[in-house]
Write a protein that holds these residues in place. Structure first.
Motif, PDB file in Angstrom:
ATOM      1  N   SER A  41      -6.621  10.500  -3.435  1.00 32.13           N
ATOM      2  CA  SER A  41      -7.688   9.669  -2.838  1.00 32.13           C
ATOM      3  C   SER A  41      -7.237   8.220  -2.718  1.00 32.13           C
ATOM      4  CB  SER A  41      -8.957   9.727  -3.681  1.00 32.13           C
ATOM      5  OG  SER A  41      -9.517  11.005  -3.647  1.00 32.13           O
ATOM      6  N   ALA A  42      -6.561   7.718  -3.743  1.00 30.96           N
ATOM      7  CA  ALA A  42      -6.064   6.339  -3.708  1.00 30.96           C
ATOM      8  C   ALA A  42      -5.023   6.181  -2.598  1.00 30.96           C
ATOM      9  CB  ALA A  42      -5.467   5.961  -5.061  1.00 30.96           C
ATOM     10  N   GLY A  68      -5.913   2.862   5.908  1.00 30.43           N
ATOM     11  CA  GLY A  68      -7.104   2.064   6.225  1.00 30.43           C
ATOM     12  C   GLY A  68      -6.944   0.626   5.774  1.00 30.43           C
ATOM     13  N   ASN A  69      -6.394   0.427   4.576  1.00 32.40           N
ATOM     14  CA  ASN A  69      -6.164  -0.930   4.086  1.00 32.40           C
ATOM     15  C   ASN A  69      -5.130  -1.650   4.943  1.00 32.40           C
ATOM     16  OD1 ASN A  69      -8.012  -0.458   2.052  1.00 32.40           O
ATOM     17  ND2 ASN A  69      -6.462   0.034   0.521  1.00 32.40           N
ATOM     18  N   GLU A 111      -2.789   9.345   7.334  1.00 36.05           N
ATOM     19  CA  GLU A 111      -4.190   9.624   7.025  1.00 36.05           C
ATOM     20  C   GLU A 111      -4.509  11.110   7.183  1.00 36.05           C
ATOM     21  OE1 GLU A 111      -7.450   6.402   7.614  1.00 36.05           O
ATOM     22  OE2 GLU A 111      -7.314   7.584   9.457  1.00 36.05           O
ATOM     23  N   GLU A 160       0.825  -1.208   0.000  1.00 34.24           N
ATOM     24  CA  GLU A 160       0.000   0.000   0.000  1.00 34.24           C
ATOM     25  C   GLU A 160       0.866   1.269   0.000  1.00 34.24           C
ATOM     26  OE1 GLU A 160      -3.348   0.444  -0.145  1.00 34.24           O
ATOM     27  OE2 GLU A 160      -3.716  -1.706  -0.318  1.00 34.24           O
ATOM     28  N   ASP A 194      -6.278   5.803   0.973  1.00 31.26           N
ATOM     29  CA  ASP A 194      -6.775   4.477   1.364  1.00 31.26           C
ATOM     30  C   ASP A 194      -5.697   3.606   2.017  1.00 31.26           C
ATOM     31  OD1 ASP A 194      -9.307   5.035   0.430  1.00 31.26           O
ATOM     32  OD2 ASP A 194      -8.973   4.113  -1.537  1.00 31.26           O
TER      33      ASP A 194
END
Length: 194
Positions: free
Chosen positions: A147-148, A154-155, A180, A118, A151
């Motif tokens: 935006s990607a 969270g992932n 974040e 990630e 994530d």
């Protein structure tokens, strides 16, 4: 006394020659405007920009840590914030990679591997592409990539919740939270550009 003030005083002392004064007034105002301190304008823009974000104190601290922010316009401030996000994603990736190398627990390594993927995407694709897109005024593409990247934490967190008995290392939890907050700040700033 600055020369533009002396000029103004001279025009006033000329026995009330209103026509002369009115002819020089636009020049006086222009010179006076150009003598205003630019750092105050930069500081005001930083405050105004950051008040529109979810984490204004983090935003101000991040922008003020870069000396270019004092003379940057709104787009320049977004560029600086994206650069800060890029640096943070590389730092987070390096930390996750180190945790991965040091771990001998298979379940933990599996979770850290997902986190590394990630953050690798954020550091080597999403934020560089967002910066390039901003530079050519392609705000839509910049927003998609930020935006990607948003994530990623969270992932990373989710993968730990899916494996029973495996806890995220405390350092990683802090990095996820900071990542974040910083990335949502960049996204909000991008949205405010248009």
């Amino acid at each position: 006394m600055p020369s533009h003030i002396r000029t103004f005083n001279f025009l006033l002392a000329e026995g009330g020659k209103t026509m002369n004064f009115l002819a020089w007034l636009p020049l006086f105002l222009l010179v006076n405007f150009l003598h205003q301190p630019t750092t105050l304008v930069g500081a005001d823009l930083i405050q105004e920009t950051c008040q529109k974000t979810r984490y204004p104190a983090l935003c101000v601290k991040t922008l003020k840590s870069n000396p270019r922010s004092s003379t940057a316009d709104a787009k320049g401030l977004v560029h600086i914030m994206l650069e800060a996000n890029l640096a943070n994603s590389k730092h987070t990736l390096a930390t996750v990679s180190k945790l991965l190398e040091e771990s001998s627990d298979k379940a933990l390594k599996k979770c850290l591997g997902v986190c590394a993927e990630e953050y690798d995407t954020a550091a080597n694709d999403d934020f560089p592409t967002a910066i390039q897109s901003l530079e050519i005024n392609d705000l839509g593409t910049a927003k998609i990539h930020v935006s990607a990247a948003f994530d990623a934490p969270g992932n990373c967190r989710d993968t730990f919740s899916e494996v029973p008995g495996v806890q995220a290392p405390p350092d990683l939890t802090k990095l996820n939270d900071y990542f974040e907050q910083l990335s949502v700040t960049a996204l909000i700033m991008l949205n405010n550009l248009g």
